[in-house]
Enzyme design. Structure first.
Site, PDB file in Angstrom:
ATOM      1  N   GLU B  60       0.889  -1.246   0.145  1.00  0.00           N
ATOM      2  CA  GLU B  60       0.179   0.089  -0.164  1.00  0.00           C
ATOM      3  C   GLU B  60       0.861   1.315  -0.096  1.00  0.00           C
ATOM      4  OE1 GLU B  60      -0.557  -2.694   1.782  1.00  0.00           O
ATOM      5  OE2 GLU B  60      -2.294  -3.543   1.018  1.00  0.00           O
ATOM      6  N   GLN B  82      -7.682  -2.102  -1.100  1.00  0.00           N
ATOM      7  CA  GLN B  82      -8.402  -3.177  -1.091  1.00  0.00           C
ATOM      8  C   GLN B  82      -9.417  -3.159   0.176  1.00  0.00           C
ATOM      9  OE1 GLN B  82      -6.971  -7.339  -1.262  1.00  0.00           O
ATOM     10  NE2 GLN B  82      -7.515  -6.992  -3.530  1.00  0.00           N
ATOM     11  N   ALA B  84     -10.034  -0.716   3.889  1.00  0.00           N
ATOM     12  CA  ALA B  84      -9.656   0.239   4.676  1.00  0.00           C
ATOM     13  C   ALA B  84      -8.626  -0.088   5.776  1.00  0.00           C
ATOM     14  CB  ALA B  84     -10.688   1.170   5.209  1.00  0.00           C
ATOM     15  N   PRO B  89      -0.132   0.533   6.011  1.00  0.00           N
ATOM     16  CA  PRO B  89       1.197   0.339   5.307  1.00  0.00           C
ATOM     17  C   PRO B  89       1.338   2.067   4.699  1.00  0.00           C
ATOM     18  CG  PRO B  89       0.376  -1.467   5.185  1.00  0.00           C
ATOM     19  CD  PRO B  89      -0.758  -0.555   5.699  1.00  0.00           C
ATOM     20  N   HIS B 129     -11.479  -6.653   8.264  1.00  0.00           N
ATOM     21  CA  HIS B 129     -12.208  -6.195   6.980  1.00  0.00           C
ATOM     22  C   HIS B 129     -13.216  -5.550   7.598  1.00  0.00           C
ATOM     23  CE1 HIS B 129      -9.651  -9.956   6.130  1.00  0.00           C
ATOM     24  NE2 HIS B 129      -9.951  -9.175   5.009  1.00  0.00           N
TER      25      HIS B 129
END
Lengths: 388, 324
Positions: B60, B82, B84, B89, B129
């Site tokens: 990221e 992909q 939050a 990173p 997630h």
């Protein structure tokens, strides 16, 4: 053109990992040999390989620029000691890397620099008095006094603006290179960073993305031996930082960073490699930070003076002067005349910069967004009202 | 007018903006052949090619850093993170670089990157997630933070973000990516980035919400209306800069406020809303402001339903401000 390659011992020959072990059967013996270092001039300025095809006038320009950088650094450190400048990051000893790499670029190439590239900036056309305005943080600073000294940046010279977090410019340079390729421009992007930055996640991200995309970018790693107080040997276990390129699948070359002809030669070839669509290159320039990390540093706490002795003999400016004198291109008289000229150049730059007013207080709220929103106007009113 | 889901509206906005600006680039993980793990970029690789729909390595910091470099040189970029939960990173690149480039360069450079990221709970995603880190970005000077609650806004807000001059953190409530379809115009339109919306007018209590919480608050409003209380539900939409006038107008009318978000409470976005109201509208408040939020815990996998606000908890908050 071929250059002579010399080997420098790493001092790790007694390392336990070199003792006989069954694992060695699977290891490539070539990898155990330290990466060669490209050199054109020896420490006495005697060619140990063919000199690159650079015209005499250009050679003199390279020399003059290196002297200007050194004098600039000395003048700024003196101003700091006099309390006229708050802070400064000298680049003593790294003049050849800055000037030799800048020489390899076209004006339309993009530079993503760190904060020790004042020489590169100057050679690109960034006027010294404007550099000093940045250091002073005054109203004529291109950055409007927003950053600490030495975080130069000028869109006009295709020189992006430095930040203090180390290594963040590396993936940005890759993005810049991809933008140039997308638009079909013939330019490359280059990025400067130090040995410390080679440990960052940004370095890993940048080289990974660049290699996968075959981006037209050249990574200039200035291995000056120190990341503030940490020596390179404790920053990285690899024999050479250029060896890291192997893992990413791109070429990595180590260059004597105090030999401006070697820097010019390899930088030019690497830039040509990237420009011709062959992908990215990592160059490691071996040099030495002869001064402190910054004027706020106390180098005596971690670096013994005698450690610098061998590096004094490798001084990039002295070495190149010996070469030029050997070819009859330079003389004591020329040196005296030029030094006086440089002193006057910086006297004028300092005088002009010191006469500029500070930034207007209300500009503090500009450029946070493209158009200043209501909450910043409100805070601006509050700040200005209370400072009346 | 065609009907589409929120994720289709995102896809449609990206497709139209890429057609409109032939230099625009998308980058992110698995956005190419897969079309993104939520299919937000479905079909875009085929239409625009891999130079413009760039599947990136799993990093990221690289996604954001590379996007910044492209944008600084004038390329319009939309990056996808992909989830939050995986933005951290890239956080240094967002906070120290993206948000500050215009300021630190004295206006010489800008990087109007749009970073899209699905956020929030409700999909049994557990700790990693389900997060809602919007307050971190609101706290960072220089960023715009936008969260749509429906397909129409998702498309219009994303288009506005992609035409704007500032970096935008565009957070998509993934639990309602496919929760329903709504009419979305075929002709070009944008929704301004500084404008909240009254979703349901009401005289008794102001309910401030955004993202997936909006529909839940509407459900609460239906139930409250049946019991004789009229809730005014305001969709904040553009969290920062905030449309303070819209919020104040509603609060001056009702005098009672419930703030709803699924992010943790402490220093959450609701804290800023409450502080703004205390500074500007304390004279009209008839009860303490109540926050109905996620707990100050990580998002638990098995007990997610207890973590997330629901209509019952919103109504509980409404009761508190009414009975004060």
């Amino acid at each position: 053109m071929e250059t002579t390659i010399v080997s420098q011992g790493s001092g790790r020959e007694q390392d336990p990992s070199r003792l006989e072990h069954p694992l060695h059967r699977y290891l490539d013996p070539v990898r155990a040999v330290p990466h060669p270092v490209v050199q054109v001039l020896d420490e006495q300025g005697i060619p140990v390989g063919p000199a690159p095809p650079i015209a005499a006038d250009d050679l003199l320009q390279l020399y003059r620029w290196m002297v200007r950088v050194r004098v600039f650094d000395t003048r700024m450190v003196n101003l700091q000691r006099q309390g006229r400048v708050a802070f400064f990051v000298p680049s003593w000893g790294e003049e050849a890397v800055q000037i030799g790499t800048a020489h390899a670029l076209e004006p339309h190439d993009w530079i993503f620099s760190a904060y020790r590239e004042q020489g590169t900036a100057m050679m690109r056309g960034y006027p010294p008095w404007k550099l000093i305005c940045q250091i002073l943080g005054n109203g004529e600073d291109l950055l409007k006094g927003r950053q600490m000294p030495d975080h130069f940046g000028a869109a006009e010279y295709r020189f992006t603006v430095a930040s203090s977090p180390v290594g963040t410019q590396i993936p940005q340079a890759v993005g810049g290179a991809l933008a140039l390729r997308l638009r079909g421009e013939p330019s490359v992007a280059v990025t400067y960073f130090g040995d410390g930055a080679s440990s960052t996640g940004d370095f890993h991200a940048g080289l990974t993305f660049a290699a996968v995309q075959q981006a037209p970018v050249v990574f200039f790693c200035k291995n000056n031996g120190w990341a503030i107080s940490l020596p390179t040997a404790r920053q990285c276990r690899a024999e050479r930082l250029a060896d890291k390129a192997i893992g990413y699948g791109l070429p990595g070359i180590t260059v004597d960073g105090n030999d401006i002809l070697a820097v010019c030669t390899v930088a030019r070839d690497a830039v040509d490699w990237a420009r011709s669509g062959r992908g990215p290159v990592l160059l490691e320039f071996l040099t030495q930070r002869m001064g402190p990390h910054s004027t706020a540093d106390d180098v005596t706490r971690y670096r013994p003076n005698e450690l610098l002795e061998p590096w004094k003999k490798r001084d990039p400016i002295h070495r190149f002067r010996l070469y030029l004198e050997g070819r009859g291109l330079w003389s004591v008289a020329a040196e005296q005349e030029f030094r006086a000229e440089v002193d006057e150049w910086f006297n004028e730059a300092i005088r002009r910069a010191e006469h500029q007013p500070p930034p207007a207080p209300e500009t503090m709220f500009d450029d946070v967004y493209a158009v200043t929103p209501w909450h910043l106007h409100e805070q601006q009113d509050e700040v200005l009202q209370c400072r009346k | 007018m065609p009907e589409m889901t929120l994720v289709q509206a995102v896809n449609s906005a990206l497709r139209e903006e890429m057609r409109r600006d032939p230099g625009m680039v998308l980058l992110g993980e698995d956005i190419g052949n897969l079309g993104g793990v939520f299919r937000a970029t479905d079909g875009l690789l085929g239409e625009f090619g891999e130079q413009r729909v760039m599947d990136t390595p799993l990093n990221e910091c690289g996604v954001v850093g590379v996007a910044i470099g492209m944008a600084m040189l004038g390329v319009r970029v939309c990056a996808e993170i992909q989830f939050a939960d995986f933005v951290y990173p890239g956080f240094d690149q967002i906070v120290n670089e993206l948000a500050k480039i215009r300021y630190r360069s004295g206006g010489q450079f800008s990087a109007p990157v749009v970073i899209r990221m699905p956020y929030g709970g409700g999909i049994r995603g557990g700790l990693y997630h389900s997060q809602s880190p919007e307050a971190l970005f609101v706290h960072t000077a220089g960023l715009r933070v936008v969260i749509p609650s429906n397909p129409y806004d998702a498309k219009g807000l994303l288009k506005a973000a992609l035409r704007g001059a500032d970096p935008v953190i565009f957070m998509e409530p993934k639990r309602i990516y496919r929760a329903g379809r709504a009419e979305v115009p075929t002709e070009d339109y944008t929704v301004p980035l500084d404008c909240a919306r009254v979703v349901r007018p009401g005289a008794d209590v102001t309910v401030l919400a955004y993202g997936a919480m909006v529909s839940l608050c509407l459900e609460a409003a239906d139930r409250a209306a049946a019991a004789g209380t009229e809730l005014e539900v305001l969709d904040i939409r553009t969290l920062w800069p905030l449309d303070i006038e819209a919020v104040l107008a509603s609060v001056r009318k009702t005098g009672r406020v419930v703030i709803v978000h699924e992010a943790p409470r402490a220093c959450g976005y609701g804290a800023e809303l409450a502080a703004q109201l205390c500074e500007r509208a304390i004279d009209v408040l008839q009860a303490p402001i109540v926050r109905v939020t996620g707990a100050d815990t990580p998002v638990p996998y098995a007990l997610e339903a207890y973590y997330l606000p629901d209509a019952a908890r919103v109504l509980h908050g409404v009761d508190r401000v009414l009975k004060y």
